[in-house]
Write an enzyme that holds these catalytic residues in place. Structure first.
Site, short mmCIF file in Angstrom:
data_model
loop_
_atom_site.label_atom_id
_atom_site.label_comp_id
_atom_site.label_asym_id
_atom_site.label_seq_id
_atom_site.Cartn_x
_atom_site.Cartn_y
_atom_site.Cartn_z
N LYS A 195 0.86 -1.18 0.00
CA LYS A 195 0.00 0.00 0.00
C LYS A 195 0.89 1.23 0.00
O LYS A 195 1.70 1.43 0.92
CB LYS A 195 -0.92 -0.01 1.22
CG LYS A 195 -1.79 1.24 1.29
CD LYS A 195 -2.83 1.16 2.37
CE LYS A 195 -3.59 2.46 2.46
NZ LYS A 195 -4.64 2.43 3.48
N LYS A 248 -2.10 -1.58 -3.88
CA LYS A 248 -2.97 -0.40 -3.84
C LYS A 248 -2.14 0.87 -3.87
O LYS A 248 -1.19 0.98 -3.08
CB LYS A 248 -3.79 -0.46 -2.55
CG LYS A 248 -4.65 0.76 -2.33
CD LYS A 248 -5.36 0.68 -1.03
CE LYS A 248 -6.02 2.02 -0.79
NZ LYS A 248 -6.35 2.21 0.59
C1 PBG Z 1 -7.79 3.25 5.29
C2 PBG Z 1 -7.99 3.19 3.84
C3 PBG Z 1 -7.77 4.19 2.87
C4 PBG Z 1 -8.22 3.67 1.67
C5 PBG Z 1 -8.66 2.38 1.91
N1 PBG Z 1 -8.49 2.09 3.25
C6 PBG Z 1 -7.27 5.58 3.01
C7 PBG Z 1 -5.87 5.88 3.26
O1 PBG Z 1 -5.00 5.05 3.45
O2 PBG Z 1 -5.65 7.10 3.33
C8 PBG Z 1 -8.23 4.41 0.36
C9 PBG Z 1 -9.19 3.94 -0.63
C10 PBG Z 1 -9.40 4.83 -1.79
O3 PBG Z 1 -8.73 5.85 -2.00
O4 PBG Z 1 -10.30 4.49 -2.55
N2 PBG Z 1 -6.47 3.30 5.71
#
Ligand code: PBG
Length: 326
Positions: A195, A248
Site C-alpha cells: 500500500k 494499492k
Molecule cells: C484506510 C484506507 C484508505 C483507503 C482504503 N483504506 C485511506 C488511506 O489510506 O488514506 C483508500 C481507498 C481509496 O482511496 O479508494 N487506511
C-alpha cells in the site's frame, strides 16, 4: 515464419474470432464493491469528489445492496464514518461501532453476500492517522493490539474476511493470532500488503473525513518509487498468514501487480482507488472519454497484469456493462 505466411489480422477479422482468442476476461466474479456507511436513518449523501458514490445510513445501504446482490457482485467492502473520533479510534473496535452494526445488518438481510471489512484506525482517530500517535509519530507495536481487537470485533459481527490497511509491521500476524484465539480460524485475511503513500486517495479521505490533521502517511505507507520493497512486504504478509495480498493503488502500479502475481502465485487483489475513479468520472462527465469503454479497458488491464480480485467503485456499473456485452 513471417509475412505473408503470418498475418496477425486473421484472428482479428470478426467479433466471434476475437472472442475465441481473447486472453483476459473481466468477470463480475472479480469484483468487490466498496461502500461508505454512517450513523442515522434515511441518509444518502453524495460524496462530492466521487460522482455516483454516496454515504449511506444502514437502512439506505441495505436498499443499495439489493442492486449489488441482483447483479451477482460477490463482495462488498464497507467503510465506516463514526459518530465520534478520539485519540485511540475507539469506535473502530466498539461493539456497536458503525461497521459492527452495518455488518450485522448486511449479513442478516443478505447472508450470502461476502462482507470484507477494512481494518484500520484512520477513519476513527481524531488526528486521522492509522495508529496511536505520540509526539508526532505513529507507534507500531501498541497499535497492533487495537487492530487485532478491531478485526475480532468485525468477525464477531459476522464479517467474512478482514482486510488490514494500516501498514503497521506485524499486523497480519497479530490479526491472525487474535482471530484464531477467538475461534475465527476460518476468517481469511486479505492484506493491503503493498500500500503506497499515494495522492490517489484524496477523494476517499474527503468521503471518510480521514485526512491526517498533521503530517502525512509516508512514515508507514510505501514510497511510490519502490517495487522490490513491495515484494518484501508481500512475502512478509504471506509468512504472517495472509490469504490474499493486495496492491494499492492499481493504475500506476501495474508492474507491481504483475511482479507480485508472478513471484508468489497467491491470489492478488488490486484496489482501483478513489482518485482513479474520480479522474475517469470527471473526464467522462466532461464528455472527453467514453466511460464504459475506458473503465472496462482499465480493469481488463489490471486483470492482464495479474489481479484476481478488483476492488472498484465502478463495480455496479461494470457488472451491468458486462451483462450487456457479449
Ligand atoms: C484506510 C484506507 C484508505 C483507503 C482504503 N483504506 C485511506 C488511506 O489510506 O488514506 C483508500 C481507498 C481509496 O482511496 O479508494 N487506511
Amino acid at each position: 515464419m513471417s509475412f505473408p505466411l503470418q498475418r496477425m489480422r486473421r484472428l482479428r477479422v470478426n467479433k466471434n474470432v476475437r472472442r475465441m482468442v481473447r486472453e483476459t476476461r473481466l468477470s463480475v466474479d472479480d469484483l468487490v464493491y466498496p461502500v461508505f456507511v454512517c450513523h442515522g436513518e434515511g441518509i444518502a449523501s453524495p460524496v462530492e469528489a466521487m460522482p455516483g458514490i454516496y454515504n449511506y445510513s444502514i437502512d439506505k445501504l441495505l436498499e443499495e445492496l439489493e442492486k449489488v446482490v441482483a447483479l451477482k457482485i460477490p463482495a462488498v467492502l464497507p467503510f465506516g464514518i463514526p459518530a465520534v473520533k478520539d485519540e485511540t479510534g475507539s469506535e473502530a473496535y466498539a461493539e456497536d461501532g458503525i461497521i459492527q452494526q452495518a455488518v450485522r445488518a448486511i449479513k442478516k438481510v443478505y447472508p450470502e453476500l461476502l462482507v470484507i471489512t477494512d481494518v484500520c484506525l484512520c477513519e476513527y482517530t481524531s488526528h486521522g492517522h492509522c495508529g496511536i500517535l505520540k509526539d508526532g509519530r505513529v507507534l507500531n507495536d501498541p497499535t497492533l493490539e487495537l487492530l487485532a481487537r478491531t478485526a475480532v470485533s468485525h468477525a464477531s459481527a459476522g464479517a467474512d474476511m478482514v482486510a488490514p490497511s494500516d501498514m503497521m509491521d506485524g499486523r497480519v500476524a497479530a490479526l491472525r493470532k487474535a482471530l484464531d484465539q477467538h475461534s475465527y480460524e476460518n476468517v481469511p485475511v486479505m492484506a493491503y500488503s503493498a500500500k503506497y503513500a499515494s495522492s490517489f486517495y484524496g477523494p476517499f479521505r474527503e468521503a471518510a473525513g480521514s485526512t491526517p490533521q498533521s503530517g502525512d502517511r509516508k512514515g508507514y505507507q510505501m514510497d511510490p518509487a519502490n517495487a522490490d520493497e513491495a515484494l518484501r512486504e508481500v512475502w512478509l504478509d504471506i509468512e504472517e498468514g495472509a490469504d490474499i495480498v493486495m496492491v494499492k493503488p492499481a493504475l500506476a502500479y501495474m508492474d507491481v501487480i504483475r511482479r507480485v502475481k508472478t513471484a508468489t502465485g497467491y491470489p492478488v487483489a488490486a484496489y482501483n482507488v478513489s482518485g482513479e475513479y474520480s479522474m475517469v468520472k470527471s473526464a467522462a462527465q466532461m464528455g472527453r472519454v467514453d466511460e464504459s469503454g475506458i473503465v472496462l479497458e482499465i480493469l481488463t488491464g489490471m486483470k492482464r497484469a495479474g489481479a484476481d480480485i478488483i476492488i472498484t467503485y465502478h463495480a455496479v456499473d461494470v457488472a451491468r456493462w458486462l451483462k450487456e456485452r457479449v
